[in-house]
Design a protein around this motif. Structure first.
Motif, PDB file in Angstrom:
ATOM      1  N   ALA A  13       0.839  -1.213   0.000  1.00  0.00           N
ATOM      2  CA  ALA A  13       0.000   0.000   0.000  1.00  0.00           C
ATOM      3  C   ALA A  13       0.870   1.257   0.000  1.00  0.00           C
ATOM      4  O   ALA A  13       0.536   2.254  -0.645  1.00  0.00           O
ATOM      5  CB  ALA A  13      -0.930   0.012   1.215  1.00  0.00           C
ATOM      6  N   TRP A  16       1.919   1.676  -3.653  1.00  0.00           N
ATOM      7  CA  TRP A  16       0.845   2.067  -4.579  1.00  0.00           C
ATOM      8  C   TRP A  16       0.344   3.483  -4.283  1.00  0.00           C
ATOM      9  O   TRP A  16       0.410   4.379  -5.131  1.00  0.00           O
ATOM     10  CB  TRP A  16      -0.309   1.055  -4.510  1.00  0.00           C
ATOM     11  CG  TRP A  16      -1.426   1.426  -5.434  1.00  0.00           C
ATOM     12  CD1 TRP A  16      -2.609   2.018  -5.093  1.00  0.00           C
ATOM     13  CD2 TRP A  16      -1.452   1.284  -6.868  1.00  0.00           C
ATOM     14  NE1 TRP A  16      -3.371   2.248  -6.215  1.00  0.00           N
ATOM     15  CE2 TRP A  16      -2.687   1.811  -7.312  1.00  0.00           C
ATOM     16  CE3 TRP A  16      -0.552   0.771  -7.810  1.00  0.00           C
ATOM     17  CZ2 TRP A  16      -3.049   1.826  -8.660  1.00  0.00           C
ATOM     18  CZ3 TRP A  16      -0.912   0.802  -9.155  1.00  0.00           C
ATOM     19  CH2 TRP A  16      -2.136   1.312  -9.555  1.00  0.00           C
ATOM     20  N   THR A  17      -0.115   3.702  -3.057  1.00  0.00           N
ATOM     21  CA  THR A  17      -0.698   5.015  -2.739  1.00  0.00           C
ATOM     22  C   THR A  17       0.403   6.068  -2.632  1.00  0.00           C
ATOM     23  O   THR A  17       0.248   7.185  -3.151  1.00  0.00           O
ATOM     24  CB  THR A  17      -1.537   4.931  -1.447  1.00  0.00           C
ATOM     25  OG1 THR A  17      -2.514   3.901  -1.617  1.00  0.00           O
ATOM     26  CG2 THR A  17      -2.252   6.242  -1.159  1.00  0.00           C
ATOM     27  N   ALA A  66      -9.519 -10.501   3.445  1.00  0.00           N
ATOM     28  CA  ALA A  66     -10.983 -10.368   3.465  1.00  0.00           C
ATOM     29  C   ALA A  66     -11.641 -11.721   3.746  1.00  0.00           C
ATOM     30  O   ALA A  66     -12.634 -11.795   4.486  1.00  0.00           O
ATOM     31  CB  ALA A  66     -11.470  -9.793   2.131  1.00  0.00           C
ATOM     32  N   LEU A  69     -11.561 -12.349   7.445  1.00  0.00           N
ATOM     33  CA  LEU A  69     -12.455 -11.498   8.251  1.00  0.00           C
ATOM     34  C   LEU A  69     -13.919 -11.729   7.919  1.00  0.00           C
ATOM     35  O   LEU A  69     -14.785 -11.670   8.788  1.00  0.00           O
ATOM     36  CB  LEU A  69     -12.107 -10.010   8.034  1.00  0.00           C
ATOM     37  CG  LEU A  69     -10.705  -9.577   8.470  1.00  0.00           C
ATOM     38  CD1 LEU A  69     -10.476  -8.104   8.148  1.00  0.00           C
ATOM     39  CD2 LEU A  69     -10.521  -9.810   9.970  1.00  0.00           C
ATOM     40  N   LYS A  90     -13.884  -1.886  -0.672  1.00  0.00           N
ATOM     41  CA  LYS A  90     -12.572  -2.186  -1.263  1.00  0.00           C
ATOM     42  C   LYS A  90     -12.735  -2.706  -2.697  1.00  0.00           C
ATOM     43  O   LYS A  90     -11.995  -2.318  -3.591  1.00  0.00           O
ATOM     44  CB  LYS A  90     -11.838  -3.242  -0.430  1.00  0.00           C
ATOM     45  CG  LYS A  90     -11.262  -2.736   0.865  1.00  0.00           C
ATOM     46  CD  LYS A  90      -9.835  -2.254   0.648  1.00  0.00           C
ATOM     47  CE  LYS A  90      -9.162  -1.983   1.984  1.00  0.00           C
ATOM     48  NZ  LYS A  90      -7.762  -1.640   1.829  1.00  0.00           N
ATOM     49  N   LEU A  94     -11.541  -1.033  -6.199  1.00  0.00           N
ATOM     50  CA  LEU A  94     -10.693  -1.777  -7.139  1.00  0.00           C
ATOM     51  C   LEU A  94     -11.256  -1.687  -8.552  1.00  0.00           C
ATOM     52  O   LEU A  94     -10.527  -1.444  -9.521  1.00  0.00           O
ATOM     53  CB  LEU A  94     -10.595  -3.237  -6.680  1.00  0.00           C
ATOM     54  CG  LEU A  94      -9.652  -4.140  -7.471  1.00  0.00           C
ATOM     55  CD1 LEU A  94      -8.220  -3.614  -7.404  1.00  0.00           C
ATOM     56  CD2 LEU A  94      -9.703  -5.578  -6.941  1.00  0.00           C
ATOM     57  N   GLY A 131      -6.664   5.693  -4.368  1.00  0.00           N
ATOM     58  CA  GLY A 131      -5.615   5.072  -3.545  1.00  0.00           C
ATOM     59  C   GLY A 131      -5.735   5.499  -2.088  1.00  0.00           C
ATOM     60  O   GLY A 131      -5.620   4.675  -1.173  1.00  0.00           O
TER      61      GLY A 131
END
Ligand code: HEM
Length: 148
Positions: A13, A16-17, A66, A69, A90, A94, A131
């Motif tokens: 992350a 990417w962000t 995911a 969870l 999410k 995407l 992002g």
């Protein structure tokens, strides 16, 4: 296993962000100021491989997290509680990222010029905001999910 996958997810992350924030806040303003598509293309070439690898890791680790969870994946598309809504969010982010990025790659980048730079700037801005939204939605899991 969970802490390792989660660490990989957070590390990817940052690439990417973080990469898109550097692009939007540092590289893009310079490219617009100097009307230089080359400035943007140079960053794009250097970042593309590592950025796409980070996104692939993000998707693979994210889907795995995911599943731990919210094991019932039908709830991912038909959410009933705040944790399930966070997973749905999410996935929506995407999809939106894939659409904007595909449009940029297929339609905007091949014809990039000083005239089309502002159009490219909108695409960069959108993927960057998406992002940031990915990160905030990720953090929301720690606080019970989205809209909980
Ligand atoms: C570029 C895309 C993505 C970015 C930047 C991103 C970012 C993040 C970040 C920063 C966290 C950590 C929050 C914290 O420290 O508590 C997180 C958590 C999480 N992300 Fe992502 N994410 C992305 C894609 C995905 C995808 C596609 C999924 C799959 C549905 C996903 C599922 C999760 C889950 C389930 C967590 C919670 C883990 C936990 O709190 O134990 N992520 N994400």
């Amino acid at each position: 296993m969970y802490p390792y996958v989660f660490s990989l997810h957070v590390l990817a992350a940052t690439i990417w962000t973080g990469g898109h924030l550097v692009l939007a806040l540092a590289v893009l303003p310079r490219a617009l100021r100097t009307r230089s598509p080359q400035t943007l293309l140079q960053f794009e070439q250097a970042y593309e491989h590592v950025g796409m690898a980070a996104l692939a890791i993000q998707v693979a680790t994210g889907l795995w997290l995911a599943l731990q969870l919210v094991p019932d994946w039908t709830a991912w598309v038909n959410p009933g509680d705040a944790m399930e809504r966070a997973v749905t969010m999410k996935l929506a982010l995407l999809l939106a990222t894939a659409l904007v990025a595909a449009h940029a790659r297929a339609r905007v980048i091949p014809n990039l010029s000083a005239q089309t730079l502002p159009l490219m700037a909108w695409h960069v801005g959108a993927v960057t905001l998406l992002g940031v939204a990915f990160v905030l939605t990720g953090v929301s899991f720690r606080y019970g999910g989205v809209g909980g």
